[in-house]
Design an enzyme around this catalytic site. Sequence first.
Site, short mmCIF file in Angstrom:
data_model
loop_
_atom_site.label_atom_id
_atom_site.label_comp_id
_atom_site.label_asym_id
_atom_site.label_seq_id
_atom_site.Cartn_x
_atom_site.Cartn_y
_atom_site.Cartn_z
N TRP A 150 -19.60 -37.01 0.09
CA TRP A 150 -19.16 -38.41 0.04
C TRP A 150 -17.78 -38.62 -0.58
O TRP A 150 -17.29 -39.74 -0.59
CB TRP A 150 -20.20 -39.22 -0.76
N GLU A 177 -24.57 -39.62 3.36
CA GLU A 177 -25.42 -40.82 3.44
C GLU A 177 -24.81 -42.00 2.67
O GLU A 177 -25.01 -43.15 3.03
CB GLU A 177 -26.82 -40.54 2.88
N GLY A 227 -20.00 -29.02 -1.04
CA GLY A 227 -20.78 -29.72 -2.06
C GLY A 227 -20.85 -28.89 -3.32
O GLY A 227 -19.97 -28.06 -3.57
N SER A 228 -21.90 -29.09 -4.10
CA SER A 228 -21.97 -28.42 -5.40
C SER A 228 -22.34 -26.94 -5.25
O SER A 228 -22.97 -26.54 -4.27
CB SER A 228 -23.02 -29.12 -6.29
N GLU A 249 -17.83 -24.28 0.79
CA GLU A 249 -16.76 -24.90 0.00
C GLU A 249 -17.44 -25.60 -1.18
O GLU A 249 -17.98 -26.70 -1.02
CB GLU A 249 -16.00 -25.94 0.84
N LEU A 250 -17.39 -24.96 -2.36
CA LEU A 250 -18.22 -25.46 -3.46
C LEU A 250 -17.38 -26.03 -4.59
O LEU A 250 -16.23 -26.37 -4.40
CB LEU A 250 -19.16 -24.33 -3.90
N CYS A 283 -12.84 -31.77 -5.58
CA CYS A 283 -13.21 -30.41 -6.01
C CYS A 283 -12.01 -29.63 -6.54
O CYS A 283 -12.17 -28.74 -7.36
CB CYS A 283 -13.90 -29.66 -4.89
N GLU A 380 -18.58 -28.81 -13.70
CA GLU A 380 -17.60 -29.68 -13.05
C GLU A 380 -17.83 -31.15 -13.45
O GLU A 380 -18.90 -31.69 -13.19
CB GLU A 380 -17.80 -29.53 -11.54
P1 NAD Z 1 -25.64 -33.07 -5.06
O1 NAD Z 1 -25.54 -31.66 -5.49
O2 NAD Z 1 -26.98 -33.72 -4.99
O3 NAD Z 1 -24.99 -33.27 -3.61
C1 NAD Z 1 -23.73 -32.77 -3.27
C2 NAD Z 1 -23.64 -32.82 -1.75
O4 NAD Z 1 -24.57 -31.90 -1.20
C3 NAD Z 1 -24.01 -34.17 -1.15
O5 NAD Z 1 -23.16 -34.41 -0.05
C4 NAD Z 1 -25.44 -34.00 -0.68
O6 NAD Z 1 -25.73 -34.79 0.44
C5 NAD Z 1 -25.48 -32.55 -0.31
N1 NAD Z 1 -26.78 -31.94 -0.49
C6 NAD Z 1 -27.56 -31.98 -1.58
N2 NAD Z 1 -28.68 -31.26 -1.40
C7 NAD Z 1 -28.61 -30.73 -0.16
C8 NAD Z 1 -29.45 -29.90 0.61
N3 NAD Z 1 -30.61 -29.41 0.12
N4 NAD Z 1 -29.06 -29.58 1.87
C9 NAD Z 1 -27.90 -30.04 2.37
N5 NAD Z 1 -27.06 -30.83 1.69
C10 NAD Z 1 -27.40 -31.17 0.43
O7 NAD Z 1 -24.75 -33.87 -6.04
P2 NAD Z 1 -24.06 -35.29 -6.02
O8 NAD Z 1 -24.63 -36.10 -7.12
O9 NAD Z 1 -23.99 -35.91 -4.68
O10 NAD Z 1 -22.62 -34.83 -6.43
C11 NAD Z 1 -22.51 -34.23 -7.70
C12 NAD Z 1 -21.92 -32.90 -7.67
O11 NAD Z 1 -21.72 -32.36 -6.37
C13 NAD Z 1 -20.55 -33.01 -8.27
O12 NAD Z 1 -20.65 -32.87 -9.65
C14 NAD Z 1 -19.80 -31.93 -7.62
O13 NAD Z 1 -19.93 -30.76 -8.40
C15 NAD Z 1 -20.48 -31.68 -6.32
N6 NAD Z 1 -19.70 -32.16 -5.17
C16 NAD Z 1 -18.70 -31.36 -4.72
C17 NAD Z 1 -17.94 -31.78 -3.67
C18 NAD Z 1 -16.81 -30.91 -3.16
O14 NAD Z 1 -15.88 -31.44 -2.58
N7 NAD Z 1 -16.88 -29.59 -3.33
C19 NAD Z 1 -18.17 -33.01 -3.05
C20 NAD Z 1 -19.23 -33.80 -3.54
C21 NAD Z 1 -19.98 -33.36 -4.60
#
Ligand code: NAD
Length: 476
Positions: A150, A177, A227-228, A249-250, A283, A380
């Site tokens: 997002w 979402e 994502g994370s 890409e984490l 990130c 992070e």
């Molecule tokens: P989160 O870990 O719940 O989600 C991060 C992303 O992963 C979201 O887009 C979510 O939809 C997706 N996701 C989560 N569980 C998944 C699964 N089982 N299968 C597929 N996709 C899944 O955390 P959050 O609260 O949305 O964001 C917090 C942390 O996520 C941040 O602290 C950051 O570290 C990380 N993040 C990183 C980026 C990046 O650009 N690398 C982007 C968004 C969030």
Amino acid sequence: MYQDVLLHIGGAWTGAASGKTLDVINPATEEVIGTLAHAGIADLDAAIAAAETGFATWRATPAHARAALMRKAAGLIRDRAAAIAPIMTMEQGKPLAEAKGETMLAADVIDWFAAEAVRTYGRVIPARADGIYQLVVKEPVGIAACFTPWNFPINQAVRKVSAALAAGCAVILKGPEETPGSCAELVRAFADAGLPAGVLNLVYGIPAEISEYLIPHRAIRKISFTGSTAIGKHLAALAGTHMKRATMELGGHAPAIVFEDADLDAAAKILAANKFRNAGQVCVAPTRFLVQDSVYEGFMERFLGAIAKIKVGDGLAPDTTMGPVANERRIPALEAFIADARNHGAKLATGGERIGNKGYFFQPTVLTDIPTTARVMNEEPFGPLALVNRFATFDDAITEANRLDYGLAAYAYSRSTRTVTALGHRIESGMISINHHGLALPETPFGGMKDSGYGWEGGAEAIDAYLATKFVTQAS
Ligand code: NAD
């Protein structure tokens, strides 16, 4: 202005088979601004069937035709950028200028990969006998399942989608979402440009349910996730179990090192702008500031001066330079990081609190003198939170920069060629930007090392992720 968001399956915009929807919330007002369709297994099966049909068509489409269609989509995005940007601001929070910039950059990304589409060359290997031809050919790997977050609703998606489409792959994109509308506009541009049905499908739903279903599915050959790190490790393991290629890409925790011979004005200005861009939810945001002892006061004065000029507010207001954080859960996450750091002895130089109680606004915050035992020095922060510590020697700075398992981006400022060259060699990071901020262009590799993941999303490397190599040897 904000329209309800549908799934895009087999070339049609559709609600979920179950009729289920979720609310979309504006983080600046906490108001529900629309709904998004919430895919279940029946919708995923429909997307897979559509992608199989789409892949058969798209892989047989000549690369020049694929490129022409992509350029048309890029043109539509440019034409529509003024209308797409407010959608992104309303759902994500970022200032309108940042949303417009992200949208325009997406068009550049599409154009760049369109140009790459016609350069997926193979090669001919000289044979050991007359009449033998040894060919190395590149083919699209198949249907890619892409998962995007997002923080950059369009750009996280466009890098995956453009590389995949250029290579000839079909895509099932699980968009974000919380920020679905602008990502849907990206898909709409491709659809309106005439992309054959089923080549690019868009779903939203429960992320874990979708990834657990798509990754093992035999129709899916490539996984790409942003994502994370925690979720990335889980999905990489799942991809490994099912022998699927993956790009990850984490997270990052970028060091930003300011040496005593740095241009302090430039360092403070550029680092402050990039720390608080997108409310710090980036990130590659500079996070662990390391400032050499003798220039610490001079840097802090300039850095805090730049931060004082940040105007926090609704991203739709013309004078806003930092919007709210994108979702409610970032607020307690930031508060907990700050409280824990202060309990460990960190000092608060500015900010530290939520602004008001309507909208997810948070003060640009700077902590100093933070022990490495504080949680925020290891995880992070993903928000408007800068951490500034001092260092004495070059080696001290490198040791701290490389201390964490993250290795995504790093920044440094120094006028010494010797220092600059040594930094490039010694910092363990996928990307290093020295004396300016120059990451995430369409033509430059974007990716990490160590726990920040593997694979590249920009540059010539990025299309390789969607290509399979095949060796054909033939006797005439
Ligand atoms: P989160 O870990 O719940 O989600 C991060 C992303 O992963 C979201 O887009 C979510 O939809 C997706 N996701 C989560 N569980 C998944 C699964 N089982 N299968 C597929 N996709 C899944 O955390 P959050 O609260 O949305 O964001 C917090 C942390 O996520 C941040 O602290 C950051 O570290 C990380 N993040 C990183 C980026 C990046 O650009 N690398 C982007 C968004 C969030």
